[in-house]
Design a protein around this motif. Structure first.
Motif, mmCIF file in Angstrom:
data_model
loop_
_atom_site.group_PDB
_atom_site.id
_atom_site.type_symbol
_atom_site.label_atom_id
_atom_site.label_comp_id
_atom_site.label_asym_id
_atom_site.label_seq_id
_atom_site.Cartn_x
_atom_site.Cartn_y
_atom_site.Cartn_z
ATOM 1 N N LYS A 9 -16.464 33.181 -25.823
ATOM 2 C CA LYS A 9 -17.914 33.184 -25.611
ATOM 3 C C LYS A 9 -18.371 34.631 -25.411
ATOM 4 C CE LYS A 9 -18.612 28.680 -23.254
ATOM 5 N NZ LYS A 9 -18.141 27.884 -24.358
ATOM 6 N N GLN A 38 -18.992 32.228 -31.259
ATOM 7 C CA GLN A 38 -19.734 31.342 -30.348
ATOM 8 C C GLN A 38 -21.133 31.858 -30.037
ATOM 9 O OE1 GLN A 38 -17.648 29.255 -27.128
ATOM 10 N NE2 GLN A 38 -15.900 30.550 -27.572
ATOM 11 N N THR A 61 -20.480 26.331 -31.865
ATOM 12 C CA THR A 61 -20.221 26.252 -30.422
ATOM 13 C C THR A 61 -19.445 24.993 -30.028
ATOM 14 O OG1 THR A 61 -22.370 25.210 -30.052
ATOM 15 C CG2 THR A 61 -22.283 27.597 -29.801
ATOM 16 N N ASP A 62 -19.240 24.085 -30.995
ATOM 17 C CA ASP A 62 -18.587 22.820 -30.670
ATOM 18 C C ASP A 62 -17.357 22.601 -31.545
ATOM 19 O OD1 ASP A 62 -18.055 19.878 -30.513
ATOM 20 O OD2 ASP A 62 -19.851 19.949 -29.252
ATOM 21 N N SER A 64 -15.591 19.693 -31.819
ATOM 22 C CA SER A 64 -15.324 18.287 -32.147
ATOM 23 C C SER A 64 -14.942 18.107 -33.619
ATOM 24 C CB SER A 64 -16.562 17.428 -31.857
ATOM 25 O OG SER A 64 -16.959 17.608 -30.527
ATOM 26 N N ALA A 77 -12.495 27.828 -20.288
ATOM 27 C CA ALA A 77 -13.832 28.257 -19.841
ATOM 28 C C ALA A 77 -14.484 29.223 -20.828
ATOM 29 C CB ALA A 77 -13.740 28.906 -18.462
ATOM 30 N N SER A 79 -13.850 29.073 -24.160
ATOM 31 C CA SER A 79 -13.699 28.574 -25.523
ATOM 32 C C SER A 79 -14.847 27.654 -25.946
ATOM 33 C CB SER A 79 -12.346 27.867 -25.658
ATOM 34 O OG SER A 79 -11.924 27.918 -27.009
ATOM 35 N N LEU A 80 -14.690 27.088 -27.130
ATOM 36 C CA LEU A 80 -15.696 26.183 -27.690
ATOM 37 C C LEU A 80 -15.858 24.933 -26.828
ATOM 38 C CD1 LEU A 80 -14.246 26.509 -31.257
ATOM 39 C CD2 LEU A 80 -16.640 27.021 -30.735
ATOM 40 N N ASP A 81 -17.030 24.336 -26.865
ATOM 41 C CA ASP A 81 -17.244 23.051 -26.202
ATOM 42 C C ASP A 81 -16.382 21.996 -26.905
ATOM 43 O OD1 ASP A 81 -19.156 24.347 -24.698
ATOM 44 O OD2 ASP A 81 -20.835 23.686 -25.954
ATOM 45 N N ASN A 82 -15.984 20.988 -26.151
ATOM 46 C CA ASN A 82 -15.218 19.855 -26.692
ATOM 47 C C ASN A 82 -13.941 20.252 -27.429
ATOM 48 O OD1 ASN A 82 -17.053 17.798 -25.798
ATOM 49 N ND2 ASN A 82 -18.462 18.558 -27.378
ATOM 50 N N LEU A 83 -13.271 21.249 -26.891
ATOM 51 C CA LEU A 83 -12.051 21.732 -27.537
ATOM 52 C C LEU A 83 -11.009 20.609 -27.677
ATOM 53 C CD1 LEU A 83 -11.197 24.471 -28.668
ATOM 54 C CD2 LEU A 83 -10.055 24.956 -26.503
ATOM 55 N N LYS A 85 -11.509 17.656 -28.382
ATOM 56 C CA LYS A 85 -11.847 16.750 -29.493
ATOM 57 C C LYS A 85 -11.565 17.388 -30.846
ATOM 58 C CE LYS A 85 -15.334 14.206 -26.904
ATOM 59 N NZ LYS A 85 -16.779 14.185 -26.616
#
Ligand code: MG
Ligand code: MG
Ligand code: MG
Length: 307
Positions: A9, A38, A61-62, A64, A77, A79-83, A85
């Motif tokens: 990030k 990101q 940013t995700d 999934s 913390a 990294s990408l959201d929903n890593l 997934k």
């Protein structure tokens, strides 16, 4: 489905350059890959990309449903959201190992050197793939940036050697002049919102269950930031409260004097004394010789927070 290659990030030049280089390498090794970031590139990275004629990576940013290669970090913390997934297929980094895990075997190149770019230079050689001229250029800039032109305690002989090799390929005759030009761009703060300055190079950490944010602004002369000190202090207080953080520290690093003025917003400022053995002067403390968040700030606070 192409592997997305992504740095941390608030991407810095290493996160951007490493994503571009690893995507190139994976692609040439027969795996479809593309660089992503990101967030938008910072002014330093924009200067570097423009200089060598490369576009900024697409913003993602995700994670999934994606196959992901991580560069320049392995902390959830950062990294990408929903890593969880997505599927991590590779990690290329130069930090302490973070807290990501994978269900499948993965490729890892994690070395204790000053920059991911140094690892990547060796990867190109290992795989017998020629590093393109423009990627050599941005990679050498990322090493100069991360090592603060070799002044940081994180800098190793391998980093200097990599810069020398990359400079030949990129056709850069005076690397220090290029580095200085880059740090001057990085030092320009006029007209930038305080929030953007706080988050320009900012990372959140989990320290013994407490959320701690540490940002850093590297300038060629601390006097540039003097007029903004109070506003920056007010801003980190806001960031601390909004994010329910225990502490936010902002390092104002003078790369010529080789030290940092730390701005402090904390529920318990005594952690600063625990971390450095001297009491802060109100909401600030001058830390002589401290230039590396990774080696001279994060470990000190992890200890002070009792990890
Ligand atoms: Mg980085
Ligand atoms: Mg780095
Ligand atoms: Mg840095």
């Amino acid at each position: 489905m192409a592997i997305i290659v992504c740095g941390h990030k608030n991407p810095d030049t290493d996160s951007i350059a490493a994503a571009i280089a690893i995507a190139d390498l994976l692609t040439k090794r027969g795996m479809a890959a593309k660089p992503v970031a990101q967030g938008a590139v910072n002014p330093e990275s924009k200067f570097v990309l423009d200089k060598f004629g490369l576009p900024a990576p697409e913003i993602v940013t995700d994670a999934s449903g994606q196959k992901i290669a991580l560069v320049d970090h392995s902390d959830l913390a950062q990294s990408l959201d929903n890593l969880a997934k997505g599927e991590i297929v590779g990690i290329y980094d130069h930090h302490k190992l973070g807290d990501v895990t994978t269900p499948n075997p993965l490729e890892m190149w994690v070395w204790p050197v000053g920059c991911t770019g140094t690892v990547i230079n060796s990867m190109y050689k290992f795989y017998g793939i020629e590093i393109p001229k423009n990627i050599a250029g941005i990679t050498l800039c990322s090493i100069l940036s991360d090592t603060v032109m070799y002044k940081s305690v994180t800098c190793t002989e391998a980093d200097k050697k990599a810069v020398a090799e990359l400079a030949k390929i990129a056709g850069v005759s005076d690397v220090m002049a290029l580095g200085m030009e880059m740090f001057k761009v990085k030092s320009a703060v006029e007209g930038t919102p305080m929030r953007d300055l706080v988050f320009r190079d900012y990372k959140d950490f989990d320290m013994s269950g407490k959320k701690v944010g540490i940002g850093q602004l590297e300038v060629v002369d601390l006097a540039i930031l003097e007029p903004y000190k109070d506003k920056l202090l007010a801003e980190i207080k806001k960031v601390k409260e909004e994010g329910k953080r225990h502490s936010v520290f902002l390092l104002l690093t003078d790369i010529m004097k080789e030290g940092s003025l730390m701005l402090i917003a904390s529920d318990d400022p005594s952690v600063v004394e625990k971390a450095y053995g001297k009491a802060p002067d109100g909401p600030t403390i001058w830390l002589d010789g401290v230039m590396s968040r990774k080696k001279q700030v994060v470990p000190n606070f992890e200890k002070a927070f009792g990890k």
